[in-house]
Design a protein around this motif. Sequence first.
Motif, PDB file in Angstrom:
ATOM      1  N   VAL A 292     -20.926  -9.434 -63.547  1.00 48.93           N
ATOM      2  CA  VAL A 292     -19.596  -9.255 -64.135  1.00 48.93           C
ATOM      3  C   VAL A 292     -19.166 -10.665 -64.530  1.00 48.93           C
ATOM      4  O   VAL A 292     -18.467 -11.370 -63.804  1.00 48.93           O
ATOM      5  N   THR A 434     -23.855  -2.625 -64.759  1.00 50.21           N
ATOM      6  CA  THR A 434     -22.450  -2.981 -64.544  1.00 50.21           C
ATOM      7  C   THR A 434     -21.483  -2.146 -65.372  1.00 50.21           C
ATOM      8  O   THR A 434     -20.370  -1.875 -64.932  1.00 50.21           O
ATOM      9  N   HIS A 460     -20.820  -2.120 -58.788  1.00 44.91           N
ATOM     10  CA  HIS A 460     -22.197  -1.795 -59.172  1.00 44.91           C
ATOM     11  C   HIS A 460     -23.195  -2.226 -58.110  1.00 44.91           C
ATOM     12  O   HIS A 460     -24.368  -1.810 -58.162  1.00 44.91           O
TER      13      HIS A 460
END
Length: 738
Positions: A292, A434, A460
Amino acid sequence: MSEPKKKGLWKGLMRRLSTAQGSSSGKLEKDPPPSRRVSDADAPSRRRKPERHEAPSSRRRPRRPDPRDSKGKGREQPNGHRYEPAPLSEWPPSGVDSNEELTLGHAMELISRGVPAHKGHKRPIAHASDHYYGLYATTAGNHGDENDAANQHNAMTQLTTLKIQGSGPPNYPWETLEQPSLAFGYGARPGTVTLNHWASSFSAIPPLIGLRDPGVAPRDVNLEQIFERLKQLEVGLEDDNEEFLYRLYKRFLRDPDKVFSPHKTMERQITDLVMCLSSPDWIDFSNPKNQVATKFIYDISPENQEKYHKFFYQLLLSLELELRINSRLHTDWAKERLIAQIPPKIQWNLALARRWRDFVRVEDYGETAEQVKLRFKLKKRQVKMLKRFAQMMKWPNLTETLEELKARDVEGALITVSSHAMAFFSGLVLPGPTFPFLIMNSLIDIDPDKATDNLALLTHLHPHCGFQYRNSYTYWSSTCIVGKVLAPTCLEAAGWIGPARPSQDLGRSQIARIRSRKPREHVLTPEDVTSMSDRSDPLGPPAKVFPVSDYELLVPEVDDYTDTVRIEQVNLKAVKDKPDSGPKIFDASIQFAIDGVSWPLHLSFDVSFINAWPCSDGPHPLFFDYEYTTRKADEVINILDWGKPSSKERSPVSSPVGGSKPAKPIVEEDDNEERVLVIEAFGISDNEVLARAWCSHWGLSAVVADVGKTCMACAIREAYAATLTVVILVEDLPEDAD
């Protein structure tokens, strides 16, 4: 191949660009001849009836001519009959005697036309020894445009995948950065995957090893210099002027040979950029914990200034590298050869640079993060996508959430909602797992209901999960076994399955992580994959002639279905021996009412459901040696140990609730471990849920086939291709779409 020396890697990068010869790495390679292996056990190979001509012992078949190459609308056969291509309604077809022996061309016309032909591939992995490999499956032969994968636009999964080289969708699954490839991952039916994803899940992927620090350090620059260069690169690279290219060293890198042999060529600059980005001081985006990417830049406070600066400096150097690799001065062949030599860790940097170049523009900048203003080209599309996602999921607080979405969009405040929302709306999404959590967390973060605070820990890093919201519905990730099993009663979008029925075992709004095991009994070997085409050949083993009596036409009775199965409830039992911190972990089961009797099935194993490839011109005949047994959906509850799973992995035998005696188990006398169980789950969707739950209970993955698109024979052959022993037949009705 032996493990390459790192010293040779760095020095070889610029040499390979100009001297590499040979075929492109993206091209199909000829596989070694397949073995006679059928399964892990010494199962019998495909055979012909003993009274007929015996085939050679080898199961390898020579390349057959394509009957479609013949001219004219019909074909004249040796017996004088003229065959006009048309779907079969009986076997033998009209004009063909049951005792007739077909030539190869006639057999292909009658039996193989429109049948999906599955081919397995074993491919080496760059920078790894030959102990590691990638497994893939490709399919051709059906004449339609459909395949077994979900449409990425409709499924909202475009940002889950990235082609390593070039733009547009990949042609083959080995062309994407993320593996297994999610461009060929989600099946067209909810809760399913593709045949390629099934094969790829057994690849031997090497662990990511940190690169040796080459000692090439960048110059010290401030934030304003970084964004000035990012702004300049929006119009492209000055790749036709060596002096402009060499400014890389005057601004950001140090040229160790600037006196006697300055690095003015693009090839040497590519090598220097790769060496610089190999330092362990940079962010490792190949690590799932760092994928991320926006979490490093969401916080623009002075306390986060160091991370903010490092992220954008790394992005800038990655962009300089990406633009040089994809320079218009390089041929596509040269780009492919060079990309293949880039270490995996650096390829993730290039992926981030690609996303930035495609979706983000710099509008203003200064010396601090507060002065940076960015424009996100993808935001308008992402707003529409989130709205459609919320509507498809029948979000319980839909009206207020969409009003909040609209208000924040008008204010330009969507990016500031959270780091997940920033990634989703900006398009700075790295390929891989993700994205489903980015879109769901964006929806949760925008929802003004305080109850969503209890859903803040979706990640995730724990993909086998779901949650209940407002006691209205539950939602499950596509990788979670509960979602896979309940999917026939739900929709699937953006990697989520819902809205699903609520559970009384969860709080009003609560996350649930699901515990399940991988079936240890079933392992797809490289030999299984590379012999896939021979193991699923519609004509059977090689022969000079093909007796008509060796085949049968399978047409299931779709109107004769069970209507006594109903889902009663989803049970979640908390695992007590787990730590209290974080979301709770549960064991899942589903309770069914079958003929008025309650039956629980434990979702013990994380099995997969493979969406069958559609065929054309079906139904097709099935060679007699593809053995199968057909059962109605409500009969599977009495089938135990199908395919003889390991006794160590065995689930508890399911028994009726309330003390009733279990029905007498169905025992198959045949000891053929390859025999396929065909479950007819026509009618209501609860029948398919029952079949999937039974598979999870016993640890058996299955092929799921809609008989309106894939005939029964092709589904059974695909099960043989995938070395699976269960096929679930369903029929999508028009009202199912509602």
